[in-house]
Scaffold this motif. Sequence first.
Motif, PDB file in Angstrom:
ATOM      1  N   GLN A 270     -92.160 -64.681  20.747  1.00  0.00           N
ATOM      2  CA  GLN A 270     -91.628 -63.330  20.752  1.00  0.00           C
ATOM      3  C   GLN A 270     -90.990 -63.091  19.376  1.00  0.00           C
ATOM      4  N   GLN A 271     -90.394 -61.925  19.165  1.00  0.00           N
ATOM      5  CA  GLN A 271     -89.929 -61.543  17.827  1.00  0.00           C
ATOM      6  C   GLN A 271     -89.016 -62.595  17.202  1.00  0.00           C
ATOM      7  N   LEU A 272     -89.373 -62.990  15.973  1.00  0.00           N
ATOM      8  CA  LEU A 272     -88.675 -64.095  15.314  1.00  0.00           C
ATOM      9  C   LEU A 272     -87.310 -63.708  14.773  1.00  0.00           C
ATOM     10  N   ALA A 273     -87.002 -62.407  14.767  1.00  0.00           N
ATOM     11  CA  ALA A 273     -85.674 -61.998  14.323  1.00  0.00           C
ATOM     12  C   ALA A 273     -84.629 -62.624  15.242  1.00  0.00           C
ATOM     13  N   ASN A 274     -85.038 -62.948  16.456  1.00  0.00           N
ATOM     14  CA  ASN A 274     -84.152 -63.645  17.379  1.00  0.00           C
ATOM     15  C   ASN A 274     -84.180 -65.142  17.056  1.00  0.00           C
ATOM     16  N   PRO A 275     -83.024 -65.703  16.669  1.00  0.00           N
ATOM     17  CA  PRO A 275     -83.011 -67.100  16.216  1.00  0.00           C
ATOM     18  C   PRO A 275     -83.492 -68.081  17.287  1.00  0.00           C
ATOM     19  N   PHE A 276     -83.322 -67.689  18.553  1.00  0.00           N
ATOM     20  CA  PHE A 276     -83.784 -68.565  19.638  1.00  0.00           C
ATOM     21  C   PHE A 276     -85.295 -68.745  19.563  1.00  0.00           C
ATOM     22  N   PHE A 277     -85.999 -67.646  19.406  1.00  0.00           N
ATOM     23  CA  PHE A 277     -87.466 -67.701  19.346  1.00  0.00           C
ATOM     24  C   PHE A 277     -87.926 -68.395  18.070  1.00  0.00           C
ATOM     25  N   ALA A 278     -87.206 -68.140  16.979  1.00  0.00           N
ATOM     26  CA  ALA A 278     -87.564 -68.753  15.702  1.00  0.00           C
ATOM     27  C   ALA A 278     -87.450 -70.273  15.807  1.00  0.00           C
ATOM     28  N   LYS A 279     -86.366 -70.724  16.450  1.00  0.00           N
ATOM     29  CA  LYS A 279     -86.136 -72.167  16.618  1.00  0.00           C
ATOM     30  C   LYS A 279     -87.234 -72.783  17.479  1.00  0.00           C
ATOM     31  N   LEU A 280     -87.585 -72.063  18.549  1.00  0.00           N
ATOM     32  CA  LEU A 280     -88.619 -72.552  19.463  1.00  0.00           C
ATOM     33  C   LEU A 280     -89.951 -72.717  18.717  1.00  0.00           C
ATOM     34  N   GLN A 281     -90.306 -71.698  17.944  1.00  0.00           N
ATOM     35  CA  GLN A 281     -91.579 -71.759  17.236  1.00  0.00           C
ATOM     36  C   GLN A 281     -91.580 -72.886  16.206  1.00  0.00           C
ATOM     37  N   GLN A 282     -90.476 -73.014  15.475  1.00  0.00           N
ATOM     38  CA  GLN A 282     -90.381 -74.049  14.450  1.00  0.00           C
ATOM     39  C   GLN A 282     -90.550 -75.434  15.076  1.00  0.00           C
ATOM     40  N   ALA A 283     -89.925 -75.640  16.242  1.00  0.00           N
ATOM     41  CA  ALA A 283     -90.029 -76.933  16.924  1.00  0.00           C
ATOM     42  C   ALA A 283     -91.483 -77.226  17.270  1.00  0.00           C
ATOM     43  N   GLY A 284     -92.203 -76.194  17.709  1.00  0.00           N
ATOM     44  CA  GLY A 284     -93.613 -76.361  18.051  1.00  0.00           C
ATOM     45  C   GLY A 284     -94.435 -76.726  16.832  1.00  0.00           C
ATOM     46  N   VAL A 285     -94.201 -76.014  15.731  1.00  0.00           N
ATOM     47  CA  VAL A 285     -94.950 -76.270  14.491  1.00  0.00           C
ATOM     48  C   VAL A 285     -94.661 -77.690  13.991  1.00  0.00           C
ATOM     49  N   ASP A 286     -93.367 -78.073  14.033  1.00  0.00           N
ATOM     50  CA  ASP A 286     -92.989 -79.413  13.572  1.00  0.00           C
ATOM     51  C   ASP A 286     -93.652 -80.504  14.414  1.00  0.00           C
ATOM     52  N   ALA A 287     -93.659 -80.292  15.733  1.00  0.00           N
ATOM     53  CA  ALA A 287     -94.247 -81.296  16.623  1.00  0.00           C
ATOM     54  C   ALA A 287     -95.738 -81.436  16.336  1.00  0.00           C
ATOM     55  N   ALA A 288     -96.406 -80.309  16.099  1.00  0.00           N
ATOM     56  CA  ALA A 288     -97.839 -80.346  15.813  1.00  0.00           C
ATOM     57  C   ALA A 288     -98.083 -81.075  14.492  1.00  0.00           C
ATOM     58  N   LYS A 289     -97.248 -80.779  13.510  1.00  0.00           N
ATOM     59  CA  LYS A 289     -97.387 -81.395  12.182  1.00  0.00           C
ATOM     60  C   LYS A 289     -97.261 -82.911  12.289  1.00  0.00           C
ATOM     61  N   LYS A 290     -96.333 -83.330  13.144  1.00  0.00           N
ATOM     62  CA  LYS A 290     -96.110 -84.769  13.334  1.00  0.00           C
ATOM     63  C   LYS A 290     -97.395 -85.466  13.776  1.00  0.00           C
ATOM     64  N   HIS A 291     -98.207 -84.712  14.514  1.00  0.00           N
ATOM     65  CA  HIS A 291     -99.478 -85.280  14.984  1.00  0.00           C
ATOM     66  C   HIS A 291    -100.608 -84.966  14.012  1.00  0.00           C
ATOM     67  N   GLY A 292    -100.295 -84.408  12.871  1.00  0.00           N
ATOM     68  CA  GLY A 292    -101.310 -84.053  11.888  1.00  0.00           C
ATOM     69  C   GLY A 292    -102.175 -82.890  12.336  1.00  0.00           C
ATOM     70  N   LEU A 293    -101.626 -82.029  13.195  1.00  0.00           N
ATOM     71  CA  LEU A 293    -102.416 -80.913  13.707  1.00  0.00           C
ATOM     72  C   LEU A 293    -102.074 -79.623  12.981  1.00  0.00           C
ATOM     73  N   GLU A 294    -103.065 -78.750  12.894  1.00  0.00           N
ATOM     74  CA  GLU A 294    -102.822 -77.444  12.296  1.00  0.00           C
ATOM     75  C   GLU A 294    -102.371 -76.463  13.370  1.00  0.00           C
ATOM     76  N   THR A 295    -101.551 -75.507  12.957  1.00  0.00           N
ATOM     77  CA  THR A 295    -101.113 -74.502  13.923  1.00  0.00           C
ATOM     78  C   THR A 295    -101.461 -73.102  13.432  1.00  0.00           C
ATOM     79  N   MET A 296    -101.573 -72.225  14.400  1.00  0.00           N
ATOM     80  CA  MET A 296    -101.849 -70.829  14.119  1.00  0.00           C
ATOM     81  C   MET A 296    -100.744 -70.098  14.883  1.00  0.00           C
ATOM     82  N   THR A 297     -99.946 -69.285  14.201  1.00  0.00           N
ATOM     83  CA  THR A 297     -98.808 -68.677  14.893  1.00  0.00           C
ATOM     84  C   THR A 297     -98.898 -67.153  14.910  1.00  0.00           C
ATOM     85  N   ALA A 298     -98.274 -66.572  15.881  1.00  0.00           N
ATOM     86  CA  ALA A 298     -98.204 -65.112  15.995  1.00  0.00           C
ATOM     87  C   ALA A 298     -96.969 -64.780  16.795  1.00  0.00           C
TER      88      ALA A 298
END
Lengths: 349, 332
Positions: free
Chosen positions: B44-72
């Motif tokens: 949801q809208q990233l202006a909300n720090p809660f959503f921004a944190k959630l998305q970042q955690a997802g991207v970081d976890a994927a990166k840890k596995h060497g995976l690419e992410t596509m975000t929206a």
Amino acid sequence: MQTSDRVRTDTGQAKIDAEPAGSPPAGLFAGLRRAATGLFAYPVTGPLVALILILIVFSVTTSTFLNAGNLSLIFQQSVVVGTLALGQTLIILVSGIDLANGAIMVLGMVVAGSIAANGDPMLGMLVGLAVCIVAASINGLIITRFRLPPFIATLGLFTILTAAARLYTQSRSYPINSDFMTILGEGPSFGLVTITYGSMLWIALTLVLAYALNQTAWGVRVYAIGNSPAAARLNGVNVNGVIFSVYALAGVFYAFAGWQALGRTPIADPSGYQIANLDSITAVVIGGTSLFGGRGGVAGTFIGALIVVVLKNGLTQAGIDSLYQQIATGFLVILAVGADQYLGRGQRA
Amino acid sequence: MLKITSRTLRSMAMPATLALTATMALSAGAHAQDKTFLIGIVEQQLANPFFAKLQQAGVDAAKKHGLETMTAESSVAGDSATQVAAIENMINRGVKGIVLDPANASALVKIVQKARDAGIIVVTTNTSLEPATAADASYETDNLAAGELIGKWAKARLGSTPARIAMLDYDLSDKTAKARHDGFLNGFGIAEGAPEIAGTALTQANVETGQSSMENLLSAHPDINAVYTINEPAAQGAFLAIKRAKKDIALTSIDGSCSGVRSVADGTIGATVMQFPTNMGTLAVEAIVTAVNGGAKPSGINNSGTILITDNPVDGIESKDSKWGLENCWGE
């Protein structure tokens, strides 16, 4: 224009003598006279009677409503919407509407808050004032230069500014520590009763604006444009100039409203006052100003703002669910506009 | 904005277990065809720090596995149209898994079905779809449990003093708001409409409306001694009213934002419940990685954690102090 040709009522309205003035420029007076037919007494007495009735009902039905502490609280809760509604009144008087006023105020607040957080509250206040005036003037510009309907222009600006405030702050809010910025929430206190400087300022601003609307040539032009822009233009009124001045001046009131808001709640919060725009319109309409423009005034708006707050406060005291409070307010709006339609038609026929 | 999530022992253990499983799966299947793949993350809208944190955690976890992410992400609250379009794009791009924070519980059901039909694992975070089984699994705060924690704490804090409760709600047709409200009453051990409830008010979950609602309730019921609030901004507003009325009131809230935890530290808020957006994002991505690599498919609604944060702990309720809270909070 000679002020002697106008008769003032104490209802926050200018009324034009129906008799020919007989002094030049006759055309202007004829036009204004025509324009002023709609100005005839839509008195502030309607809203005032409504307010008194509501006060009596709550005083009788609850044991906690009628005490000095609660009444002073009602005043404190009214100042923000009440001050916003002063600007809104001006705009509605020229047949406009401002859906962006709450968003303009909030943007001014968060900009002021962020600058104050860096240690310069005075600069923050000045920049906040500038933000409000500029934003409100953009409304005026779009409406006068590009001929967009006020509803659409201000709806667009409302959406843009709401997002802009979030982006600017990263959705963070700024606690305000400056005494100067929060002074309007202070004031002489007697037990639980506090007469805040904000309440005093609200009354003062209402009086100043009532004077400007009733005692100055500018005020007469505002009413004349609301009644008939074409007639006003024919009589040499710079219609676009006056409308622009109305929007820009409204911005000053929004800035004062922002200061009031910081006094009440010492935090500049981009998520606050989401429906202040609608509340301000409600206050203006309940206060008897016609959405068609040209009739009404700030005295009515003052009472209208009190009615909105008294309803919420009193129904809470009576233990009535907040959703019913909203229903009650909605009924009042329809009632007020209905009365206006009825009276307006009668006078313009 | 409501932010909705217990870092119980169970949920602390879970990411570790999942990470371990995933690492084993990765190393064991180094030559498997699913070694690298694309994961879509729809927030949801990233202006909300809660959503921004959630998305970042997802991207970081994927990166840890060497995976690419596509975000929206949706542009405003409730903007499901952007999310639907984003999922369509992700299906076309051939993602193997989608982490979705739905802006609307029903509007996304159809497109999620389409994605699952295409063999994509869809995991919701923060809030689930209606019905929840429309997605493979969900990682979110158990808001009922969160409400129960502060209800129990308020009850214990009052002790033998007769309770006079104020409920500062958000629109109760909102699933989260209703769960928190019901949870508080459950935890306190009273029913809806009980005489202990002095009054309720509808806020917009922000400081301003929290303040005026509390002012009105205190004016009507000066004997209020416990307050439930939908979130921390509403609680901070309520405190302004309480301070002016010079009352000693047990003020409770839910969220665990850093600003909220600071309010616990300075005594403004008595107790709050922290939720964990980072857990949501991490757990969701780990679950997808496990499933795509042939492990167990995720299922059900999983609590991403609820922990009581207070500097006045009471017997029988596990809690952490504000110091711990400040180390684990989200947002500003």
